[in-house]
Structure formats: structure tokens, C-alpha cells
Design a protein around this motif. Structure first.
Motif, short mmCIF file in Angstrom:
data_model
loop_
_atom_site.label_atom_id
_atom_site.label_comp_id
_atom_site.label_asym_id
_atom_site.label_seq_id
_atom_site.Cartn_x
_atom_site.Cartn_y
_atom_site.Cartn_z
N VAL A 99 68.00 41.42 47.19
CA VAL A 99 67.74 40.23 48.01
C VAL A 99 69.08 39.61 48.38
CG1 VAL A 99 67.41 38.80 45.92
CG2 VAL A 99 66.59 37.99 48.15
N TRP A 100 69.22 39.30 49.65
CA TRP A 100 70.46 38.76 50.22
C TRP A 100 70.18 37.35 50.72
CZ3 TRP A 100 71.97 39.20 55.88
CH2 TRP A 100 73.28 38.78 56.10
N TYR A 101 70.93 36.38 50.21
CA TYR A 101 70.75 34.98 50.60
C TYR A 101 71.86 34.55 51.56
CZ TYR A 101 67.53 34.62 46.63
OH TYR A 101 66.49 34.81 45.74
N GLN A 102 71.47 33.69 52.49
CA GLN A 102 72.43 33.12 53.41
C GLN A 102 72.20 31.61 53.52
OE1 GLN A 102 75.03 35.11 55.84
NE2 GLN A 102 74.87 35.48 53.64
N PHE A 103 73.30 30.87 53.64
CA PHE A 103 73.23 29.41 53.77
C PHE A 103 73.51 29.02 55.22
CE2 PHE A 103 75.56 25.43 54.15
CZ PHE A 103 74.71 24.53 53.52
N SER A 104 72.80 28.03 55.70
CA SER A 104 73.10 27.47 57.02
C SER A 104 72.85 25.97 56.98
CB SER A 104 72.25 28.11 58.12
OG SER A 104 70.88 27.78 57.99
N LYS A 105 73.58 25.23 57.80
CA LYS A 105 73.46 23.77 57.77
C LYS A 105 72.25 23.27 58.53
CE LYS A 105 76.67 23.26 61.67
NZ LYS A 105 77.96 22.67 62.10
N ASP A 106 71.52 24.16 59.21
CA ASP A 106 70.31 23.77 59.92
C ASP A 106 69.38 24.98 60.01
OD1 ASP A 106 71.15 25.36 62.20
OD2 ASP A 106 72.53 23.72 62.66
N ARG A 107 68.27 24.80 60.71
CA ARG A 107 67.27 25.88 60.82
C ARG A 107 67.15 26.38 62.26
NH1 ARG A 107 60.77 26.11 59.92
NH2 ARG A 107 60.68 28.04 58.69
N ARG A 108 68.19 26.29 63.02
CA ARG A 108 68.12 26.73 64.41
C ARG A 108 67.92 28.24 64.49
NH1 ARG A 108 73.18 23.94 67.35
NH2 ARG A 108 74.21 24.77 65.49
N ALA A 109 67.33 28.67 65.60
CA ALA A 109 66.95 30.08 65.75
C ALA A 109 68.14 31.02 65.68
CB ALA A 109 66.22 30.27 67.08
#
Length: 326
Positions: A99-109
Motif C-alpha cells: 500500500v502506497w500513501y500520498q499526502f496532499s493539502k486538498d482533494r482536488r482532482a
């Protein structure tokens, strides 16, 4: 410290207090610096796990909100952690679970679009509209989730006595009984069983829901659940023809549980960099667990060797390789 925080959900300030009881003065900021430096060193390995996942013919994805401290504002904003997982054990595939996790500051497409750049294959996912651009590209093909459909009817059945909701749940349970029986069989055999047994049940389920929708008020929660189910069922049909696919997205949903437990304890992340560190740590620790490897023993080994290890040979440091070494 990495395993305690991201594997056992123990915030750094609590770890600092534990060390203090033992007479060791380690400030939380010191621990945070160690976490940051360690995850920076381990990032190439997490990226290699990400490549491993994206090379599979079918993946699972989900995302969840996390709070992140806004610099200088003294308050938190809402960011996201995304999970992309692969698990071929239900059909006897040879690829290791990961499983590979990624972080983002928002949920944009554009976030999942960036994460999955270059990926070609099937993707089990919920109905998030942000995935539509991926599907339109033709590179990513959608597989919906029966568990999401079922959950809405379970909620209604718990809230009120609804024979219709209970009937839908019963029909769905028959499909899961088929899945339990074919689990572990080769992909071709799974597809044959689904065509012969599951397809008629799914067709009857859709017909039943359409019939019931015409008999009830369109403003009720039950009507909303039926409309959702009828909208998502066509996107679930590929699983009937392809034995490498699953009936639901539970593989990805399970990968969200460690994050849900963790955020109850550490409440928020201190920065975007902290969010990226978390994604790296979760990737390594949860992938180790999926392969029945002690994450602390494995990471101890990796941290002792990765600095001098050739980046072209990162596969040698994967948790499944560590397990093979005994």
C-alpha cells in the motif's frame, strides 16, 4: 519512534513523556526532527513501493481527511491522505501485497491524477467525481464498490424496519457467498463462477431496486439509497468478467484504519512536511504488516543499510525480501 507513532498511534509528545520517566530528556521537537530526517532517508524506498503498486493490473484506492496546522494562523486546515493498494492473493497472483500513501493539502482532482500518472489498469474506488478525468483518459478503468452500496441499506435497516432494505442486503449477501467460495481460485475460474452464478443475482437485484423505486416516495432515504445503488451497479459489472477484480474496495478501506486510529491520538499534523513524512512512514509500516514482517525489525535493518545502498537495487530492501532472508 516511527513505528510507535505511525504503527502504534503514539504521538511524539507522549513518547517524550515516556522517555522522561526513564530519565532521558528528549524534547518533542527533537523527536520530530528525527522523524523528518528518517523519512527523508527512507523516501526512495516508499517511492519504490509506489512503483510496485502502479505496475499491477488492478489497484484499490481511497482517501481520508487529516487536519494540518496552518503556518502563522494558529488553526488547522483539512488535507488528505490517499492510499493506493494492491492485493493479488484472492486470485493467486504472484505480486506482493503493498500500500502506497500520498499526502496532499486538498482533494482536488489533479491530486489522484498526479499520483497515478503512467498507471494503466483497473481501479477499485468510490464514486468521487475527481476520478472522472482518469477514466476519460482511457488509461484507468473504473470498478465500483458493492460494500458502499450495501452500507447505505444497512444504515436504513438499522434506523427503521425496512423490508426493502433487508431484501437488498439479503440479495447482496448471496453475491458475497459466491466470492467467499471462489477466493483463492485462479482468475479464469473466478470469472466463470461469477458469470454463471453472480450475474443473474446482480441483474435481479437491479430489476428489484428499479421496481421498488417506482413504489416509494422519491424523497425518502431509501429512495436515495436505491438511486445510488442503481447509479453505481453498472460500474461494478467489470468484476463479473475479470477474475483479477474484486466485488468491493475493502482492501483500500482497510488501509485507512491506521490513519483513522492515528488522528484520534495526534489530532493534527504540524505541517505539510509532516503530512509527507506520515505518508512515507505509513507506506513502509503498513506494507511490512501486509507481508507479515515486523516493521520495527525491518526498518532497523533498512536504516542501517540504506545510506550505502545503491538506489538501483532498492528492491533488495523491500519487506518481502527481508522476510525471505529470515
Amino acid at each position: 519512534m516511527l513505528v510507535s507513532k505511525y504503527g502504534d498511534h503514539l504521538p511524539l509528545y507522549r513518547q517524550s513523556q515516556i522517555f522522561a520517566r526513564e530519565g532521558v530528556d528528549l524534547d518533542r521537537s527533537t523527536l520530530a526532527d528525527w522523524v523528518g530526517r528518517s523519512t527523508s532517508l527512507l523516501e526512495p524506498l516508499a517511492q519504490a513501493i509506489g512503483r510496485h503498486v502502479r505496475q499491477r493490473p488492478a489497484i484499490f484506492t481511497d482517501d481520508t481527511p487529516v487536519k494540518v496546522l496552518t503556518p502563522g494562523a494558529g488553526k488547522t486546515g483539512v488535507a488528505r491522505l490517499w492510499a493506493y493498494a494492491c492485493d493479488e492473493t484472492p486470485w493467486g497472483g504472484e505480486a506482493h501485497r503493498a500500500v502506497w500513501y500520498q499526502f496532499s493539502k486538498d482533494r482536488r482532482a489533479e491530486r489522484p491524477q498526479g499520483h497515478l500518472s503512467g498507471f494503466k489498469g483497473w481501479m477499485h474506488a468510490d464514486g468521487y467525481s475527481g476520478y472522472e478525468a482518469l477514466y476519460r483518459s482511457g488509461q484507468v478503468r473504473e470498478v465500483a464498490c458493492m460494500a458502499h452500496i450495501r452500507r447505505k441499506f444497512v444504515d436504513i435497516a438499522k434506523a427503521q424496519a425496512s423490508p426493502i432494505a433487508e431484501e437488498v442486503i439479503l440479495r447482496i449477501s448471496r453475491q458475497y457467498a459466491i466470492e467467499a467460495r471462489v477466493r483463492g481460485q485462479p482468475a479464469t475460474m473466478r470469472a466463470v463462477a461469477r458469470q454463471e452464478e453472480a450475474r443473474p443475482i446482480l441483474d435481479d437485484l437491479a430489476a428489484y431496486m428499479r421496481d421498488q423505486l417506482n413504489k416509494i416516495s422519491g424523497k425518502t432515504p431509501l429512495a436515495g439509497a436505491i438511486r445510488y445503488g442503481l447509479n453505481r451497479l453498472p460500474h461494478l459489472l467489470p468484476y463479473l468478467d475479470h477474475g483479477i477484480l474484486e466485488i468491493d474496495n475493502n482492501t483500500a478501506e482497510r488501509s485507512m484504519r491506521p490513519i483513522a486510529l492515528g488522528r484520534k491520538n495526534y489530532l493534527f499534523m504540524g505541517s505539510e512536511r509532516g503530512g509527507k513524512s506520515a505518508a512515507i512512514a505509513y507506506t513502509l509500516i503498513e506494507t511490512a504488516k501486509l507481508n507479515k514482517v515486523d516493521p520495527q525489525a525491518w526498518l532497523t535493518h533498512v536504516l542501517a543499510t540504506i545510506a550505502d545502498h545503491k538506489i538501483t537495487r532498492l528492491d533488495e530492501l523491500m519487506p518481502w525480501r527481508y522476510a525471505q532472508q529470515g
